[in-house]
Every structure is written in structure tokens, then in C-alpha cells.
Design an enzyme around this catalytic site. Structure first.
Site, PDB file in Angstrom:
ATOM      1  N   ASP A 169      18.968  -6.893  19.119  1.00 36.36           N
ATOM      2  CA  ASP A 169      19.572  -5.555  19.207  1.00 36.36           C
ATOM      3  C   ASP A 169      21.091  -5.518  19.006  1.00 36.36           C
ATOM      4  O   ASP A 169      21.740  -4.568  19.401  1.00 36.36           O
ATOM      5  CB  ASP A 169      19.175  -4.877  20.528  1.00 36.36           C
ATOM      6  CG  ASP A 169      20.162  -5.139  21.647  1.00 36.36           C
ATOM      7  OD1 ASP A 169      20.660  -6.274  21.741  1.00 36.36           O
ATOM      8  OD2 ASP A 169      20.437  -4.199  22.409  1.00 36.36           O
ATOM      9  N   GLU A 170      21.641  -6.571  18.388  1.00 34.16           N
ATOM     10  CA  GLU A 170      23.092  -6.596  18.181  1.00 34.16           C
ATOM     11  C   GLU A 170      23.444  -7.185  16.837  1.00 34.16           C
ATOM     12  O   GLU A 170      22.752  -8.080  16.351  1.00 34.16           O
ATOM     13  CB  GLU A 170      23.751  -7.495  19.236  1.00 34.16           C
ATOM     14  CG  GLU A 170      24.074  -6.789  20.511  1.00 34.16           C
ATOM     15  CD  GLU A 170      24.629  -7.728  21.572  1.00 34.16           C
ATOM     16  OE1 GLU A 170      25.524  -8.531  21.252  1.00 34.16           O
ATOM     17  OE2 GLU A 170      24.159  -7.648  22.706  1.00 34.16           O
TER      18      GLU A 170
ATOM     19  N   ASP B 173      25.442  -2.366  19.128  1.00 35.99           N
ATOM     20  CA  ASP B 173      24.483  -2.751  20.176  1.00 35.99           C
ATOM     21  C   ASP B 173      23.555  -1.560  20.417  1.00 35.99           C
ATOM     22  O   ASP B 173      24.007  -0.483  20.825  1.00 35.99           O
ATOM     23  CB  ASP B 173      25.268  -3.107  21.443  1.00 35.99           C
ATOM     24  CG  ASP B 173      24.380  -3.676  22.547  1.00 35.99           C
ATOM     25  OD1 ASP B 173      24.872  -4.515  23.310  1.00 35.99           O
ATOM     26  OD2 ASP B 173      23.212  -3.267  22.663  1.00 35.99           O
TER      27      ASP B 173
HETATM   28  N1  DCP Z   1      16.301  -7.853  27.689  1.00 35.74           N
HETATM   29  C1  DCP Z   1      15.347  -8.513  28.475  1.00 35.74           C
HETATM   30  N2  DCP Z   1      15.713  -9.077  29.673  1.00 35.74           N
HETATM   31  C2  DCP Z   1      17.004  -9.019  30.104  1.00 35.74           C
HETATM   32  C3  DCP Z   1      17.974  -8.363  29.326  1.00 35.74           C
HETATM   33  C4  DCP Z   1      17.589  -7.786  28.103  1.00 35.74           C
HETATM   34  O1  DCP Z   1      14.195  -8.584  28.071  1.00 35.74           O
HETATM   35  N3  DCP Z   1      17.338  -9.569  31.296  1.00 35.74           N
HETATM   36  C5  DCP Z   1      15.868  -7.224  26.416  1.00 35.74           C
HETATM   37  C6  DCP Z   1      15.515  -5.780  26.654  1.00 35.74           C
HETATM   38  C7  DCP Z   1      16.658  -5.002  26.062  1.00 35.74           C
HETATM   39  C8  DCP Z   1      17.189  -5.919  24.967  1.00 35.74           C
HETATM   40  O2  DCP Z   1      16.910  -7.245  25.440  1.00 35.74           O
HETATM   41  O3  DCP Z   1      16.253  -3.736  25.565  1.00 35.74           O
HETATM   42  C9  DCP Z   1      18.677  -5.746  24.711  1.00 35.74           C
HETATM   43  O4  DCP Z   1      19.415  -6.076  25.856  1.00 35.74           O
HETATM   44  P1  DCP Z   1      20.734  -5.308  26.273  1.00 35.74           P
HETATM   45  O5  DCP Z   1      21.430  -6.152  27.276  1.00 35.74           O
HETATM   46  O6  DCP Z   1      21.505  -4.911  25.075  1.00 35.74           O
HETATM   47  O7  DCP Z   1      20.225  -4.031  27.053  1.00 35.74           O
HETATM   48  P2  DCP Z   1      19.633  -2.676  26.537  1.00 35.74           P
HETATM   49  O8  DCP Z   1      19.655  -2.539  25.063  1.00 35.74           O
HETATM   50  O9  DCP Z   1      18.288  -2.488  27.158  1.00 35.74           O
HETATM   51  O10 DCP Z   1      20.572  -1.614  27.215  1.00 35.74           O
HETATM   52  P3  DCP Z   1      22.058  -1.144  26.823  1.00 35.74           P
HETATM   53  O11 DCP Z   1      21.936   0.308  26.486  1.00 35.74           O
HETATM   54  O12 DCP Z   1      22.825  -1.367  28.082  1.00 35.74           O
HETATM   55  O13 DCP Z   1      22.527  -1.987  25.684  1.00 35.74           O
HETATM   56 CA    CA Z   2      21.505  -2.912  23.840  1.00 39.78          CA
HETATM   57 CA    CA Z   3      22.627  -6.239  23.556  1.00 41.44          CA
END
Ligand code: DCP
Ligand code: CA
Ligand code: CA
Length: 371
Positions: free
Chosen positions: A114-115, A14
Site C-alpha cells: 500500500d505504499e 500511502d
Molecule cells: N497491516 C497488517 N497488520 C499490521 C499493520 C498493517 O496486516 N499490524 C496491513 C493492513 C493495512 C495495510 O497493511 O491495511 C497497510 O498498513 P498501514 O500501516 O498503511 O495502515 P492502513 O493502510 O490500514 O491505515 P492508514 O490509513 O493509517 O495508512
Molecule cells: Ca496505508
Molecule cells: Ca502503509
């Protein structure tokens, strides 16, 4: 009969604060500042929601989903930078990382931008220490080649791998061996399980189920009565760290096929291929439209006695080349006619095991088209 599954080694990768990390990548000066990436709804300058934020901004209580005006308020007096979502750019970065990861796995399943799940059972010979080394190697490669960090969970299945990855971020590496799964899961809040949202979580809370361990100990029969048979069984298994879901090769379930009746029954290769080439033209059009390449080619023959025969071949590398497709179909039918005796009534061609065309190649193609 008790079908015991061989121990698997499954990873979930992730990417850390992904959209915001991509922004830092193209502008390293952002790194020490709070960075907020958001979707601006356009109604007013301030309206919209936060997509994600880097970890500097998270310290101020800024996270995915909150309104932008609230994020602004929480970051007042800081050097915070607010940016609009640039999905195309993030997708290019994602494609590069996925390409590296894919090369490290026995089978690979991308889940969103992203996963990805990786089954590395063979690569590691079922050994979790080897998996730890592999994960570190992957981290280094992606850091060096793309410049992005991610968190990895390693476990005996997808469920444990996912929760493991979530438990240490950013740049985390969390290994949960099969014999540790129960103890790892037990103290975690029950809403960490997929399928336990706000409503279900509240209902479980009323039943005294707060942790995954509470759920694991709860009477299975009661769970089935409360949530329905299938969901009840799922909750029971999940809480006990049991999950047999395969890492499904991305696109593996998909195929494109065309089938058609010959003018007359025949065993003549050139007649068969003439018809096949028409089908192939049609398949290729769809391939180009969907911008995918294939790795597996199949033929179908329906014989005069209406029996259905098929043959297939897996190519060394994925391609979208129509000549490769034509040649492979010719090769398969040549061989098939040598092995069968009846005449053929209908023929079909099928391609599968798709991969998305390389981003690099896509860019080149559009470059040449636009000049
Ligand atoms: N995303 C979005 N709206 C949300 C949740 C996520 O647009 N409510 C998008 C932005 C993030 C991406 O999806 O960058 C991946 O979501 P993640 O939940 O994996 O969160 P992040 O990668 O940002 O943070 P982490 O470091 O906690 O994985
Ligand atoms: Ca992420
Ligand atoms: Ca994710």
C-alpha cells in the site's frame, strides 16, 4: 570536494486504511459502519489480531495489531462488521493503483502492498507547486479509475516525504519544501523516524531527547559513541531532514543472465546466435516461472584475449516475449561484430529492468489455462 545534490521532489503515497477500504469498495454498504479486517488464527472463534480498521472503527480505539476480542469489546453495541483478510483481492486493487502512479513518476519504487515512492523531479521541473497539482491529479485519477483514496507526502527526499504523508490522513496532501523541512520535523516525537523503535526511543528519552529537534541539536560525536558510528550519523542526518537515498526503480537492481563457452572461437553470427538461443530458452523459463517482464536486453562477449565487452538496449515497453528477446540479441550481436575485430570465446545474454506482469494479463492467462 562538496558534492551538492540537485534539489529533488519526492512523493510517498500511502493508501488509506487499505484492507478495510478495499472491503468498502466491493461492498459500499459498509461505509458508514465500523469495519475491522483481521487474521483469524482459528484456535477459537475470537482469537486473532486486527490487520486494520476503517476510520469509523478507529474512533472506538480499534487499530492494527490489537486482539480481535478486544476490538469486539470496544465495538459492542455498534453495527461493526468483522471480515477475514483477502490478500489476493487487495493485491489486485493495489496493482491497479500502482499502475496509475507509475505513469506519473520519473522513477517509481513500490514498498509493500500500500505504499510507493515517486521521484517526480523532472515531471515537476523541481517545482513544489507543480508537485501539488500532480498529486491532486493522481488522487482524482485513482479515485475515478479504482475508487480508492490515499494520502501523499511531498518533500525533498524519501525521509521527509514519508513523515509528511503520515502527518495528514486520510485523503491527505502534505507538502514540505526543502526550506521548511527543519521546522516541520523539529516538534515531532523522535519515534517518527525510521529506526527509533521502543527501545531506542526509551534510551533517547533518558538522554532528554523527546523530539526530532532535540535529536538534531544533540552532539553528533556523543550519538556515535552511544549508538555506534553509522547509526549515530544516520540519526544526526535524519533528524536534520537529510537523506540521499534514491527512489530505486522497482526491480531495477535485478537481472537474469546466462553465459556459456562456444565450441570454438568464432566471428560467425549464426554460431554465436545458436548458442545465445540456448541461453535465451533457459532465461525465458525463469522469466515465465517468476511471472515478470523485462525492459532491458544485454549481451556479453568474452574475446580471445579474455577482455569482456557488453552492449545493451532498452525496449520501448516491457515484454516477456521470447521472440523479442531473440531478435534484440541478434540485433545487438550483428552490430557488435561490425564494431569488433577479435574472435569471441564466450557469450552471454542478460535481461533486466523487470516489471511484474500486468494483473489483467495474469488473470486472462489463468482463465485460458483453466478452460
Ligand atoms: N497491516 C497488517 N497488520 C499490521 C499493520 C498493517 O496486516 N499490524 C496491513 C493492513 C493495512 C495495510 O497493511 O491495511 C497497510 O498498513 P498501514 O500501516 O498503511 O495502515 P492502513 O493502510 O490500514 O491505515 P492508514 O490509513 O493509517 O495508512
Ligand atoms: Ca496505508
Ligand atoms: Ca502503509
Amino acid at each position: 570536494m562538496n558534492l551538492r545534490m540537485k534539489t529533488r521532489v519526492v512523493m510517498l503515497v500511502d493508501f488509506d486504511y487499505f484492507f478495510a477500504q478495499c472491503e468498502e469498495l466491493r461492498n459500499p454498504a459498509l461505509k458508514d459502519k465500523p469495519v475491522v479486517v483481521g487474521v483469524y488464527s482459528g484456535r477459537t472463534e475470537e482469537s486473532g489480531a486486527v490487520s486494520t480498521a476503517n476510520y469509523v472503527a478507529r474512533k472506538f480505539g480499534v487499530k492494527s495489531g490489537i486482539p480481535l476480542y478486544l476490538a469486539k469489546k470496544r465495538l459492542e453495541g455498534t453495527e461493526a462488521v468483522f471480515l477475514p483478510v483477502d490478500y489476493e483481492f487487495y493485491e489486485q486493487i493495489s496493482d491497479k493503483i500502482m499502475h496509475v502512479l507509475r505513469g506519473c513518476a520519473d522513477s517509481f519504487e513500490q514498498v509493500g502492498i500500500d505504499e510507493a515512492y515517486l521521484d517526480v523531479t523532472q515531471k515537476t521541473q523541481g517545482n513544489f507547486e507543480a508537485a501539488s497539482d500532480l498529486a491532486k491529479k493522481m488522487k482524482n485519477e485513482v479515485k475515478n479509475q479504482v475508487g480508492i483514496t490515499f494520502s501523499v507526502g511531498v518533500g525533498p527526499n524519501k525521509l521527509v516525504a514519508k513523515i509528511a504523508a503520515d502527518s495528514q490522513k486520510p485523503d491527505g496532501l502534505t507538502i514540505v519544501k526543502p526550506e521548511e523541512a527543519e521546522r516541520f520535523l523539529s516538534p515531532l516525537p523522535v519515534n517518527r523516524l525510521v529506526g527509533v523503535g521502543r527501545k531506542t526511543g526509551a534510551k533517547m528519552g533518558e538522554l532528554g531527547i523527546k523530539t526530532i529537534g532535540d535529536l538534531a541539536r544533540y552532539n553528533t560525536q556523543k550519538l556515535m559513541e552511544l549508538f555506534g558510528k553509522n547509526v549515530g550519523i544516520y540519526f544526526h542526518n535524519a533528524a536534520n531532514g537529510v537523506d540521499n537515498e534514491r527512489v530505486q526503480e522497482t526491480g531495477a537492481a535485478e537481472s537474469i543472465s546466462r553465459i556459456s563457452t562456444l565450441k570454438e572461437n568464432t566471428r560467425d553470427l549464426s554460431v554465436v546466435l545458436e548458442k545465445c538461443n540456448q541461453l535465451i530458452e533457459d532465461i525465458h523459463k525463469e522469466l515465465v516461472r517468476r511471472n515478470i517482464s523485462f525492459k532491458n536486453v544485454g549481451i556479453i562477449a568474452i574475446m580471445t584475449d579474455l577482455s569482456v565487452r557488453s552492449r545493451s538496449k532498452t525496449l520501448e515497453t516491457a515484454t516477456s516475449d521470447i521472440e523479442v528477446l531473440k531478435n534484440t540479441v541478434r540485433e545487438l550481436f550483428e552490430k557488435f561484430l561490425g564494431e569488433s575485430e577479435l574472435e569471441i570465446r564466450r557469450v552471454g545474454v542478460k535481461i533486466s529492468h523487470f516489471a511484474k506482469e500486468e494483473a489483467e494479463q495474469k488473470r486472462l492467462t489463468s482463465f485460458f489455462q483453466s478452460t
